[in-house]
Design an enzyme around this catalytic site. Sequence first.
Site, PDB file in Angstrom:
ATOM      1  N   SER A 145       0.860  -1.187   0.000  1.00 53.35           N
ATOM      2  CA  SER A 145       0.000   0.000   0.000  1.00 53.35           C
ATOM      3  C   SER A 145       0.888   1.225   0.000  1.00 53.35           C
ATOM      4  O   SER A 145       2.062   1.148   0.375  1.00 53.35           O
ATOM      5  CB  SER A 145      -0.854   0.002   1.269  1.00 53.35           C
ATOM      6  OG  SER A 145      -1.477   1.262   1.459  1.00 53.35           O
ATOM      7  N   TYR A 158      -2.578  -0.816  10.011  1.00 52.45           N
ATOM      8  CA  TYR A 158      -2.485  -1.111   8.588  1.00 52.45           C
ATOM      9  C   TYR A 158      -1.083  -0.803   8.075  1.00 52.45           C
ATOM     10  O   TYR A 158      -0.469  -1.591   7.356  1.00 52.45           O
ATOM     11  CB  TYR A 158      -3.529  -0.256   7.871  1.00 52.45           C
ATOM     12  CG  TYR A 158      -3.682  -0.540   6.403  1.00 52.45           C
ATOM     13  CD1 TYR A 158      -4.259  -1.730   5.970  1.00 52.45           C
ATOM     14  CD2 TYR A 158      -3.288   0.384   5.451  1.00 52.45           C
ATOM     15  CE1 TYR A 158      -4.420  -1.984   4.612  1.00 52.45           C
ATOM     16  CE2 TYR A 158      -3.448   0.141   4.098  1.00 52.45           C
ATOM     17  CZ  TYR A 158      -4.012  -1.043   3.685  1.00 52.45           C
ATOM     18  OH  TYR A 158      -4.182  -1.293   2.347  1.00 52.45           O
TER      19      TYR A 158
END
Lengths: 278, 277
Positions: A145, A158
Site C-alpha cells: 500500500s 495497517y
Amino acid sequence: MTNQDYYKEKICIVTGANSGIGYALSEELLKRGATVYLLGRDPGKVAAAAKKLSSHGDRVRTLVADVTDGAQVQRAIEGAAAEAGRLDMLFNNAGIGGTMQFEKATLDDWKKLIDTNIWSVIYGVHAALPIMLRQGSGHVVNTSSAAGIFPPPFQALYSLSKFGVTGMTECLRYEFAEKGLAFSTVCPSNIATPIFQKSPDGTVHDQLPIPDDAYPADRTAVEILDAAAERKGVIVVPEQPGTDIWRGWAAGDPGTEAFLMQMAHDRRVAYETKGSYF
Amino acid sequence: MDASDYYREKICIVTGANSGIGFALSEELLKRGATVYMLGRDPAKVAGAAGKLSSHGSRVRTLVADVTEQQQVQAAVEGAAAEAGRLDMLFNNAGIFRPQLYETATLGDWQTMIETNLWSVIYGVHAALPIMLRQGSGHVVNTASVAGLDPFPMQEIYNTTKYAVVGLSESLRYGFAEKGIAFSVICPGDIATPIYSKVTDREGRGTETPAHAYPADAAATYSLDRVAERKGIVVVPEQPYTDLWRGYVVGDPGVEAMLVRMAHDRRVLLETRGTYI
C-alpha cells in the site's frame, strides 16, 4: 518483450480475487492472455467472480483457501502448480483495511491485521518459492500500500502490516535476482474498491462511501501490470502524489511533515465528530 | 530544554535492558537523571545489569517480563507506572537478529522473529498508551533498525519486522502529536553489541563484532540527543545510512547496484560459511 507479451500464457494465482484490485488484476491478466487462478475464501464469491470473467474460457480457474491458514495456502498453490504444470506468477493481493483510532484497537484487531496482511504473504511466498526456484523462473507480486512506504496517521495497524510487506518483498527482490526470480511491491493509494466499506472483522458497511476522488480499480490494474512487466520493484499507483510523499517523508521535507501533521489533525477531528474520516 | 534536561526525573522503562543498546540507553538515561526500569526476561541477568549501574542508587529499578507475553508486558508496564506514579518514556528495545537464506527459513523462524521484534512493540505501546493519554504526555521510543528503512538482502524476516516497527511508530507520531504524546524510532546500523555473538556460523560459532561497528555508548548518547528533540526517525550512525536510505527511496542507480552486489556477496558467504557477518 512488450508489456502485453509478458503475461501471455503465464500461469498466475491471484489471492483476494473476488473483488477490488484482485478482481481487476485477474481481469486484466486474462485480457493479456494469462491463465488465472482466482483465489478466495468463500466458494460462492469465487465462483461468481470467475463467472463474470467466463468469456475467457478455461483460462479462468478458481481456488478456495483462507489466506490466513498456511496449510490451505500451501495446498492451493501446490495444487494449481501441479495441475498447470508450473507457476509463473503469484499475486499475494488479499488484505484488509485497518483504519481506526489506535486507542480503540483491540489486540484481536491487531492479530487479524497481522494474520491477514502479513502472514498471508509469508505463506504465499513460502509455498511458491520452492516451485519457482526449481523452475529457475517466477515473479511474485505482493500488494502492499502507499501506507507501506509512508506512514499515514490513523492507519498505524495497517501501516505496520504494509511496511512489513514492503520490507519483505524488497529484500526478496535483491535476494533472488540472480536466481531468475522477480519480486514487485504494489503500493496503491485510495483505489475505488470495497476496502473502504469493510471493518477489520469483515463486516461490510454499505452506508460508508467510497471516496469520490478514489482512483479506478481497472486503471490501477493496467498500471500495475505495465510496471510489473518491466520487473519494477516498488510500484506506486497512482504514481503521484504517493511517490512524492514517500520521498518527501524519507528526506524529512518540512512540507511533507506539515502535510502529514495536518492529515492527522483533520482525521482526528473527523473521527471525533463523525466516527470516520472519509 | 537542552538534551540533558529532557530526561531529568523522567520515569522510563527500557526493554531488552540487560545488554547491547538497551543497556547503553539505560546507563545514559541514568546519567541524565532519569529513573530507569530495566526490563528483561531473565531475573539474574536483569539483576546483574542493574548491579553494574548501582552507583545511580534507587533510580535503577528492574522489571522481569517476557516481551512476547502480552499479559506480562501489561503487568510490568502498569506496575511500574503505579509504583512511580506515572510513566514518561517507554523504550521498546528488545529484539533479535538472525540473517539467513530465505530458502532455509521455516515458518517457525518467522513466528519467533515476529513475536519478539513486532508483537513486543505492539504489546508495549498497547499497555503504555492509555497511561500516557491520561497524563496528556509521554514519549515512546521504539528500536527498529536501518533494516527497517533499507531492504538489505538475506535478512528478510528481520527486515519485515523492522519495517513494520517503523511504519507503526511513524504513523503513531503523526496521530498523537496533538495529544502531547511523542514517538521516535531508533534505526541503528552496525552497533557493537552482543547481537553478533548470537549469530552463529555453520559450526555453531558466534560471530565476531564487525570492526566497523559503532560503539553502543556513542549510539545511546546520539540517540537520546535526537529523541530529546522529538525527532521521529533517528538513524545512528547518521551516515552512511541516511544517504543510503534516501538514495534507495529515489531509486538511485548507485544504491541499487550496491544492494544487488550485497545480495550476491551475502549469498556466497551464507552458502560457504553459514553467515555473512
